[in-house]
Design a protein around this motif. Structure first.
Motif, PDB file in Angstrom:
ATOM      1  N   ILE A 251      17.325  38.767  29.521  1.00  0.00           N
ATOM      2  CA  ILE A 251      17.966  38.078  30.607  1.00  0.00           C
ATOM      3  C   ILE A 251      17.056  36.980  30.422  1.00  0.00           C
ATOM      4  CG2 ILE A 251      17.952  40.016  32.440  1.00  0.00           C
ATOM      5  CD1 ILE A 251      14.776  38.545  33.772  1.00  0.00           C
ATOM      6  N   GLN A 252      17.372  35.440  31.272  1.00  0.00           N
ATOM      7  CA  GLN A 252      16.901  34.461  30.837  1.00  0.00           C
ATOM      8  C   GLN A 252      15.874  33.974  32.366  1.00  0.00           C
ATOM      9  OE1 GLN A 252      16.379  31.989  29.685  1.00  0.00           O
ATOM     10  NE2 GLN A 252      16.064  29.725  30.196  1.00  0.00           N
ATOM     11  N   ASP A 273       9.359  32.533  34.382  1.00  0.00           N
ATOM     12  CA  ASP A 273       9.287  32.981  36.093  1.00  0.00           C
ATOM     13  C   ASP A 273       9.375  34.502  35.199  1.00  0.00           C
ATOM     14  OD1 ASP A 273      10.299  34.396  37.931  1.00  0.00           O
ATOM     15  OD2 ASP A 273      12.208  33.064  38.642  1.00  0.00           O
ATOM     16  N   PHE A 274       7.749  34.883  35.778  1.00  0.00           N
ATOM     17  CA  PHE A 274       7.512  36.398  35.311  1.00  0.00           C
ATOM     18  C   PHE A 274       8.121  37.073  36.839  1.00  0.00           C
ATOM     19  CE2 PHE A 274       4.772  34.548  32.913  1.00  0.00           C
ATOM     20  CZ  PHE A 274       4.392  35.837  31.570  1.00  0.00           C
ATOM     21  N   GLN A 295      12.580  40.022  27.360  1.00  0.00           N
ATOM     22  CA  GLN A 295      12.051  38.654  27.850  1.00  0.00           C
ATOM     23  C   GLN A 295      12.084  38.388  25.690  1.00  0.00           C
ATOM     24  OE1 GLN A 295      11.113  36.247  29.911  1.00  0.00           O
ATOM     25  NE2 GLN A 295      11.896  34.829  28.240  1.00  0.00           N
ATOM     26  N   HIS A 296      13.573  37.049  25.663  1.00  0.00           N
ATOM     27  CA  HIS A 296      13.707  35.997  24.558  1.00  0.00           C
ATOM     28  C   HIS A 296      12.473  34.961  24.413  1.00  0.00           C
ATOM     29  CE1 HIS A 296      16.960  38.665  22.517  1.00  0.00           C
ATOM     30  NE2 HIS A 296      17.060  38.695  23.755  1.00  0.00           N
ATOM     31  N   LYS A 308       0.766  39.262  31.796  1.00  0.00           N
ATOM     32  CA  LYS A 308       1.553  39.049  32.988  1.00  0.00           C
ATOM     33  C   LYS A 308       3.119  41.058  31.886  1.00  0.00           C
ATOM     34  CE  LYS A 308       0.333  34.701  34.432  1.00  0.00           C
ATOM     35  NZ  LYS A 308       1.144  33.486  34.602  1.00  0.00           N
ATOM     36  N   PHE A 309       2.907  40.548  30.442  1.00  0.00           N
ATOM     37  CA  PHE A 309       4.372  41.281  30.626  1.00  0.00           C
ATOM     38  C   PHE A 309       4.444  43.121  31.324  1.00  0.00           C
ATOM     39  CE2 PHE A 309       5.436  37.146  27.944  1.00  0.00           C
ATOM     40  CZ  PHE A 309       6.860  37.042  28.087  1.00  0.00           C
TER      41      PHE A 309
END
Length: 441
Positions: A251-252, A273-274, A295-296, A308-309
């Motif tokens: 996703i972006q 945007d976490f 997440q890219h 945070k990931f």
């Protein structure tokens, strides 16, 4: 007299430096066979991700590393860091575009990584991923079948060389001009389903290739839950009934590949945007059984962002540019070689210079294009220089493993990805012919 021990360093260097594709294939086979004997095997992360989708484990994010340069040295560093942290969940990846400008064909990339695993006495599954197998929107618009055929050829080549994880990026053909979300995602989910079907046809017996989809192109509009639902509903409707679909969704969330370079050469701070990552990851698991969101473009984020990931239960994070930066900007990288590379870029990448760019911005944006042309010179640096650079990057690998909580998971990873003797489609067909012949007798 005993047999002379195999010089795996020489095998790896010969593989990297040779321009003879047939020799690369021969060396790659020898390395792959030796790795298998030592309990090192190329694997799909699909089953692990399906278990994540069922909430059988949680709390960590899997890093996917794009190694554009010094791949043998950095792979050894990665395996050392993984062993110290008892980690089995990490991915080596390379994008379609990177294979070209770094001069690393699939047969070389996968075998060099296995050689590094042998050298560092690592054992267990090794995950290699085709990153951003991307649809060119302009070419797709002109001739959809030709563009898809080119991607199928790439997929065939990579899967044949042990890339059992493929990220399809057809988000480039999302049409935001449409008001209806499903119409926006139509070409995206249709192409993704076609390529997933193709992958299921050509994957080796006993291997379920992990396939990733993408709903938001990096650098564009942030993704929403509605985008994911529109994509997944369309994807499931197009994919042939009974076929296994994707295992994760990219996703972006506000990043861009390589980061945004300021005039002085520094990287702009990104507001990621976490909340979107957390919400879409949960939705992906709850409604569609996927591992979560991917997440890219994250490697140039500030270090304090990475913890945070796992907190947001992000499934996977892609990391690339920072390692290239660390090589170029290392105090150990010879200044004269860097100057030679930059002088080459002034001439050979001049047409890529944007109006108003400073030298720092220009070189930062194009220096990846020199990695292929200067591959032999960089790999030809004295071992002590390569070791010193790799040691610096190894500290970054260690930091990322810990920040992403991708530690102490080796046993769990091994449980979901047991050793399998891969039988390619070509071998299956050969065995079928042999079997038919024996029956006729």
């Amino acid at each position: 007299m005993g047999r002379k021990p195999l010089d795996i360093d020489k095998f790896a260097m010969d593989l990297v430096l040779s321009d003879d594709l047939d020799l690369k294939k021969e060396l790659a086979k020898k390395i792959t066979d030796l790795a298998y004997k030592k309990g090192i095997y190329l694997a799909s992360i699909h089953d692990l991700y399906m278990a994540r989708g069922k909430e059988e484990f949680s709390g960590w994010t899997i890093p996917a590393f794009n190694l554009r340069c010094l791949t043998y040295d950095l792979s050894k560093a990665m395996f050392r860091a993984a062993k110290r942290n008892n980690s089995g969940a990490f991915i080596f990846e390379i994008a379609k575009s990177e294979m070209g400008y770094t001069a690393q064909p699939p047969v070389e990339y996968s075998a060099v990584i296995l050689a590094a695993a042998i050298k560092e006495d690592y054992a267990g599954p090794v995950f290699i991923q085709g990153d951003h197998f991307q649809v060119n929107a302009k070419k797709y618009g002109e001739d959809p079948e030709k563009e898809i055929s080119g991607l199928k050829a790439l997929i065939s080549e990579t899967v044949a060389n042990g890339f059992y994880n493929i990220d399809i990026d057809s988000s480039t053909v999302v049409d935001l001009a449409e008001n209806d979300l499903k119409k926006q995602q139509f070409h995206n989910y249709t192409v993704c389903a076609k390529l997933t079907h193709f992958i299921r046809q050509i994957q080796p017996r006993g291997i379920m290739v992990s396939v990733g989809g993408e709903i938001g192109e990096v650098g564009h509009k942030n993704s929403t839950c509605e985008d994911l639902r529109a994509f997944m509903e369309g994807f499931k409707g197009v994919l042939r009934k009974g076929l296994v679909g994707i295992s994760k969704i990219s996703i972006q969330t506000g990043t861009s590949h390589g980061g945004v370079v300021l005039p002085d050469g520094s990287i702009a701070q990104v507001k990621l945007d976490f909340d979107t990552l957390k919400i879409i990851s949960k939705l992906a698991r709850d409604e569609f059984g996927l591992a979560g969101a991917v997440q890219h473009g994250a490697s140039t984020l500030p270090g304090e962002a990475f913890h945070k990931f796992p907190e947001t239960e992000t499934a996977e994070v892609h990391l690339a540019t920072e390692f290239q930066n660390m090589i170029y900007d290392s105090k150990h990288f010879p200044a004269e070689l860097k100057k030679k590379i930059y002088d080459w870029l002034k001439v050979n990448a001049a047409n890529e210079r944007k109006e108003g760019q400073t030298d720092e911005q220009f070189f930062y944006s194009v220096r990846k294009k020199a990695l292929g042309p200067f591959k032999k010179e960089i790999m030809g640096l004295p071992q002590e220089i390569r070791d010193a650079i790799a040691f610096e990057v190894e500290q970054k690998f260690e930091f990322l493993f810990k920040q992403l909580n991708a530690v102490n998971n080796k046993d769990l990873v091994d449980k979901y990805t047991p050793l399998k003797r891969v039988i390619t489609r070509r071998r299956q067909e050969r065995e079928a012919v042999t079997h038919d012949g024996e029956g006729a007798d």
